[in-house]
Design a protein around this motif. Structure first.
Motif, PDB file in Angstrom:
ATOM      1  N   PHE A  40       0.827  -1.198   0.000  1.00  0.00           N
ATOM      2  CA  PHE A  40       0.000   0.000   0.000  1.00  0.00           C
ATOM      3  C   PHE A  40       0.865   1.253   0.000  1.00  0.00           C
ATOM      4  O   PHE A  40       1.882   1.330   0.689  1.00  0.00           O
ATOM      5  N   SER A  41       0.430   2.250  -0.771  1.00  0.00           N
ATOM      6  CA  SER A  41       1.096   3.552  -0.799  1.00  0.00           C
ATOM      7  C   SER A  41       0.029   4.624  -0.774  1.00  0.00           C
ATOM      8  O   SER A  41      -1.174   4.334  -0.804  1.00  0.00           O
ATOM      9  N   ARG A  42       0.476   5.856  -0.733  1.00  0.00           N
ATOM     10  CA  ARG A  42      -0.461   6.977  -0.661  1.00  0.00           C
ATOM     11  C   ARG A  42      -1.381   7.013  -1.882  1.00  0.00           C
ATOM     12  O   ARG A  42      -2.449   7.607  -1.849  1.00  0.00           O
ATOM     13  N   GLN A  96      -4.777   1.488  -2.814  1.00  0.00           N
ATOM     14  CA  GLN A  96      -6.191   1.116  -2.716  1.00  0.00           C
ATOM     15  C   GLN A  96      -6.432   0.373  -1.418  1.00  0.00           C
ATOM     16  O   GLN A  96      -5.597  -0.431  -0.989  1.00  0.00           O
ATOM     17  N   ILE A  97      -7.532   0.690  -0.773  1.00  0.00           N
ATOM     18  CA  ILE A  97      -7.953  -0.086   0.386  1.00  0.00           C
ATOM     19  C   ILE A  97      -9.311  -0.707   0.078  1.00  0.00           C
ATOM     20  O   ILE A  97      -9.997  -0.294  -0.862  1.00  0.00           O
ATOM     21  N   TYR A  98      -9.670  -1.683   0.868  1.00  0.00           N
ATOM     22  CA  TYR A  98     -10.925  -2.400   0.646  1.00  0.00           C
ATOM     23  C   TYR A  98     -11.787  -2.321   1.903  1.00  0.00           C
ATOM     24  O   TYR A  98     -11.282  -2.477   3.020  1.00  0.00           O
ATOM     25  N   ILE A  99     -13.064  -2.067   1.695  1.00  0.00           N
ATOM     26  CA  ILE A  99     -14.005  -2.005   2.813  1.00  0.00           C
ATOM     27  C   ILE A  99     -15.060  -3.087   2.613  1.00  0.00           C
ATOM     28  O   ILE A  99     -15.668  -3.171   1.547  1.00  0.00           O
ATOM     29  N   TYR A 100     -15.254  -3.880   3.638  1.00  0.00           N
ATOM     30  CA  TYR A 100     -16.315  -4.895   3.636  1.00  0.00           C
ATOM     31  C   TYR A 100     -17.316  -4.499   4.714  1.00  0.00           C
ATOM     32  O   TYR A 100     -16.946  -4.312   5.869  1.00  0.00           O
ATOM     33  N   GLY A 142      -8.209  10.934  -3.558  1.00  0.00           N
ATOM     34  CA  GLY A 142      -8.150  10.084  -2.364  1.00  0.00           C
ATOM     35  C   GLY A 142      -7.785   8.659  -2.710  1.00  0.00           C
ATOM     36  O   GLY A 142      -7.564   8.317  -3.861  1.00  0.00           O
ATOM     37  N   VAL A 143      -7.690   7.882  -1.708  1.00  0.00           N
ATOM     38  CA  VAL A 143      -7.405   6.472  -1.885  1.00  0.00           C
ATOM     39  C   VAL A 143      -8.596   5.793  -2.531  1.00  0.00           C
ATOM     40  O   VAL A 143      -9.741   6.032  -2.150  1.00  0.00           O
ATOM     41  N   ALA A 144      -8.378   4.959  -3.513  1.00  0.00           N
ATOM     42  CA  ALA A 144      -9.482   4.256  -4.178  1.00  0.00           C
ATOM     43  C   ALA A 144     -10.098   3.251  -3.217  1.00  0.00           C
ATOM     44  O   ALA A 144      -9.406   2.579  -2.463  1.00  0.00           O
TER      45      ALA A 144
END
Length: 364
Positions: free
Chosen positions: A106-108, A111-115, A148-150
């Motif tokens: 991960f970098s600035r 992508q992060i994931y939300i469940y 922003g972060v995807a």
């Protein structure tokens, strides 16, 4: 006269009595669900310290900075995790509202994931909004071309769901069940007090006809109450994700609930002579079942020792079925058959018990 014809005649008689007092009955049917929706429908509009699990697979400075920013959000309470499977199990058990996964590398600009499980829709939407705000601010500090972060969001129930729809599904089934309890059983006791039951049993009318007439009357009252509750809920902001087609399974499960609890009502009515006692016992039966069904809070929020009671509660399956239709927009055929079979079995047992008890009923 045949059993069915006699039962129909007695049913019409009770409906004519209802017709004389229809304003009072309809007013009661409207006020009860409306009060619940007004009192509970706006719960959770402001969320503080919503529990979320953050799985940090990256273990780098950027990931730690993002977690620090999430920790600073007053709307969130962070549980730091390193095992995604464990975090998803917490989500499934209702211990957290959302799981945020920060992947390796991960970098600035990553992508992060939300469940998210939106069986608590307001809380989950508020939590996701807070996460997205933090993520957007985190990205905006580095590049004006990347807002922003995807984020990929995987909703268990559907992004358009809301707590009013969640609540209304439970209220429809509750009103259907309560309507049965306060209809057929009440008229059975009233007929006994007025001497009508003794007169009926002195005629060639079969006892089964009397019982069927009471059950059918209870179901009719329940369906009227349930559909009024649904209409009020939809006018107040509830939605049916599957559209008009969703009315069919909603009506079906309301009917099955009414059928089962009509059996409970008539069984109680055969052994109770006073309306006050009947009301007390009826409320003592139906109200805990409604709470344990997850009608206004997910069953995952119940204490562990109470969850088995929810599993064996027939109202749970009716509420779940209607909620799936209203929130997810789909009810798998296998689930439809399974839930229907459970409720039909419940109705068969309660009606059989009421029939056995009614054979030896004291008409005085």
């Amino acid at each position: 006269m045949g059993i069915i014809k006699d039962a129909y005649s007695l049913y019409i008689r009770d409906m004519l009595i209802f017709k004389k007092n229809w304003k009072t009955s309809v007013a009661r049917s409207i006020i009860f669900p409306l009060t619940l929706i007004l009192l509970l429908g706006n719960l959770g509009t402001t969320v503080n310290h919503a529990p979320i699990a953050v799985v940090n697979l990256a273990q780098n400075p950027e990931a730690m900075e993002l977690i620090s920013d999430l920790n600073s959000a007053s709307a969130l309470q962070i549980y730091a995790m390193t095992n995604q499977q464990q975090a998803m199990q917490m989500l499934a058990n209702g211990y957290v509202i959302s799981v945020v996964v920060i992947p390796q590398g991960f970098s600035r600009y990553g992508q992060i994931y939300i469940y998210t499980d939106v069986s608590s829709p307001i809380a989950s939407q508020e939590a996701d909004a807070a996460i997205e705000q933090v993520a957007a601010g985190f990205g905006a500090r580095t590049s004006i071309y990347n807002r922003g972060v995807a984020i990929n969001t995987n909703y268990v129930y559907g992004a358009g769901s809301n707590y009013k729809s969640f609540l209304i599904a439970g209220i429809v089934i509750m009103v259907a069940a309560f309507g049965s309890m306060w209809s057929g059983g009440f008229t059975l006791i009233t007929d006994r007090q007025l001497g009508n039951l003794k007169a009926f049993m002195a005629t060639p009318v079969h006892k089964l006809s009397i019982l069927l007439g009471k059950i059918t009357y209870g179901i009719s009252q329940s369906m009227i109450n349930g559909m009024l509750a649904l209409a009020i809920g939809l006018l107040y902001g509830g939605t049916i994700a599957s559209g008009y087609a969703g009315l069919v399974p909603i009506i079906w499960f309301a009917f099955l609930s009414a059928l089962g609890f009509s059996g409970v009502a008539t069984a109680l009515g055969t052994r109770i002579n006073k309306i006050e006692v009947y009301s007390l016992i009826g409320m003592a039966i139906t109200l805990p079942l409604w709470i344990l069904s997850g009608a206004f809070l997910p069953t995952s929020t119940l204490p562990r020792f109470m969850r088995p009671f929810s599993t064996y509660n027939p109202m749970t399956y009716a509420v779940d079925a209607v909620r799936d239709v209203m929130l997810k927009g789909v009810l798998p055929l296998s689930t439809l058959i399974y839930y229907s079979a459970l409720l039909i079995g419940f109705a068969a047992v309660t009606i059989a018990i009421s029939l056995i008890l009614f054979k030896n009923v004291n008409p005085v």
